[in-house]
Design an enzyme around this catalytic site. Structure first.
Site, PDB file in Angstrom:
ATOM      1  N   LEU A  29      21.818  44.082 106.899  1.00 25.06           N
ATOM      2  CA  LEU A  29      21.332  43.371 107.802  1.00 25.06           C
ATOM      3  C   LEU A  29      21.160  42.232 107.576  1.00 25.06           C
ATOM      4  CD1 LEU A  29      18.790  46.259 109.203  1.00 25.06           C
ATOM      5  CD2 LEU A  29      21.417  45.597 110.113  1.00 25.06           C
ATOM      6  N   ILE A  30      20.880  41.307 108.716  1.00 27.48           N
ATOM      7  CA  ILE A  30      20.146  39.867 108.569  1.00 27.48           C
ATOM      8  C   ILE A  30      19.031  39.947 107.726  1.00 27.48           C
ATOM      9  CG2 ILE A  30      19.588  37.830 109.748  1.00 27.48           C
ATOM     10  CD1 ILE A  30      21.288  39.122 112.242  1.00 27.48           C
ATOM     11  N   GLY A  33      18.859  40.297 101.817  1.00 29.00           N
ATOM     12  CA  GLY A  33      18.779  39.737 100.762  1.00 29.00           C
ATOM     13  C   GLY A  33      20.017  39.510 100.027  1.00 29.00           C
ATOM     14  N   LYS A  34      21.020  39.377 100.921  1.00 28.69           N
ATOM     15  CA  LYS A  34      22.368  39.376 100.231  1.00 28.69           C
ATOM     16  C   LYS A  34      22.634  38.173  99.405  1.00 28.69           C
ATOM     17  CE  LYS A  34      24.076  39.248 104.636  1.00 28.69           C
ATOM     18  NZ  LYS A  34      22.891  39.609 105.196  1.00 28.69           N
ATOM     19  N   THR A  35      22.099  36.795  99.958  1.00 29.75           N
ATOM     20  CA  THR A  35      22.310  35.584  99.092  1.00 29.75           C
ATOM     21  C   THR A  35      21.489  35.696  98.060  1.00 29.75           C
ATOM     22  OG1 THR A  35      22.522  34.439 101.061  1.00 29.75           O
ATOM     23  CG2 THR A  35      21.867  33.315  99.024  1.00 29.75           C
ATOM     24  N   THR A  36      20.340  36.329  97.669  1.00 32.37           N
ATOM     25  CA  THR A  36      19.631  36.441  96.377  1.00 32.37           C
ATOM     26  C   THR A  36      20.391  37.367  95.554  1.00 32.37           C
ATOM     27  OG1 THR A  36      17.410  36.314  97.657  1.00 32.37           O
ATOM     28  CG2 THR A  36      17.396  37.427  95.407  1.00 32.37           C
ATOM     29  N   GLU A  52      27.614  32.835 103.271  1.00 32.32           N
ATOM     30  CA  GLU A  52      27.943  32.948 104.561  1.00 32.32           C
ATOM     31  C   GLU A  52      27.422  31.553 105.065  1.00 32.32           C
ATOM     32  OE1 GLU A  52      26.440  35.826 108.378  1.00 32.32           O
ATOM     33  OE2 GLU A  52      25.303  35.794 106.578  1.00 32.32           O
ATOM     34  N   ASP A  99      28.984  36.801  99.998  1.00 26.97           N
ATOM     35  CA  ASP A  99      27.741  36.999 100.698  1.00 26.97           C
ATOM     36  C   ASP A  99      28.217  37.475 102.165  1.00 26.97           C
ATOM     37  OD1 ASP A  99      25.498  36.966 102.509  1.00 26.97           O
ATOM     38  OD2 ASP A  99      24.749  35.101 101.665  1.00 26.97           O
ATOM     39  N   GLU A 165      17.485  31.425 114.038  1.00 25.48           N
ATOM     40  CA  GLU A 165      17.233  33.120 114.056  1.00 25.48           C
ATOM     41  C   GLU A 165      15.897  33.498 114.765  1.00 25.48           C
ATOM     42  OE1 GLU A 165      19.480  34.118 109.628  1.00 25.48           O
ATOM     43  OE2 GLU A 165      17.310  34.160 109.831  1.00 25.48           O
TER      44      GLU A 165
END
Length: 245
Positions: A29-30, A33-36, A52, A99, A165
């Site tokens: 989900l937005i 913590g994908k970037t981390t 992203e 990401d 956002e």
């Protein structure tokens, strides 16, 4: 209508267990913590990272204000952007940690269609374009899904306080959460998936080491419950739960 995610004509190397040159996709989900995690995985595995596009996205803020008006434009913009990034990963032949992938864009499009924010005509056009592009795509070798609740996602979105956002709603995130559940059930028949309980941030580099070890022995969909990092010893362990297909 089904999500157009399974038509890639160039398969990923699912049998490969070395992470050198591996294409790893991080989904969630937005604000999950994908970037981390992407940064940590890239460092631990010595793989390039691909992020992203958010700040430079020309449609994102308008979309959150009026998703029905800008939904189709945003999805086409993202499809083109991620296809370009996916081709870069393929042609550089070094693998990488990505990401969010192009496959997840179809999750958003399907959810918008089912929510009445993307009409059937536009959704069918999107699906046909996606399927045509899929002839030139290669599946990731591994998907890592960061599992967080819609409530936790919204909390993190508010904490990072991005202007684009500020209009994200809990209802939107709940619909997206449900769409991801279906996506993971489908995609795990073709690509190995590791689901991570990411409700609380833990040491991303230590988690990256856990992912590396898990990938070497996994099959289909596995789950990782990260330990709680603190002063005392950890008692949690990796739990593998292959899908019953």
């Amino acid at each position: 209508m089904t999500t157009p995610i399974l038509n890639s004509s160039v398969p990923g190397n699912i049998q490969k267990k070395s992470l050198e040159g591996t294409h790893i996709a991080i989904s969630g989900l937005i604000g999950a913590g994908k970037t981390t995690l992407a940064v940590a995985l890239g460092k631990v595995l010595n793989l390039p990272t691909y992020f992203e596009e958010v700040i430079d996205n020309l449609y994102l803020q308008d979309f959150y204000k009026d998703p029905k008006k800008y939904g189709f434009q945003l999805q086409i913009y993202l499809l083109n952007s991620r296809f370009q990034q996916q081709q870069q990963i393929i042609w550089q032949a070094r693998g990488g940690v990505q990401d969010r992938t192009i496959y997840e864009d179809s999750v958003f499009a399907k959810m918008l269609n089912e929510s009445g924010l993307l009409d059937d005509r536009d959704y069918n056009t999107y699906c046909k374009l996606f399927q045509n592009l899929s002839n030139f795509m290669r599946r990731p070798d591994l998907i890592i899904h960061l599992d967080v609740s819609p409530e936790k996602s919204l909390e993190r979105i508010k904490l990072r306080n991005r202007d684009c956002e500020k209009d994200v709603s809990l209802e939107y995130l709940q619909n997206l959460y449900n769409a991801y559940h279906e996506f993971l059930q489908d995609i795990s028949r073709y690509i190995p998936v590791i689901r991570i309980n990411w409700s609380e941030f833990v040491d991303p580099e230590q988690l990256a080491q856990m992912i590396k070890a898990e990938y070497e022995s996994m099959r289909f969909m596995n789950q990782i419950n990260p330990p709680t990092f603190g002063n005392g010893p950890t008692t949690n362990k990796i739990i593998s739960t292959p899908k019953d297909l």
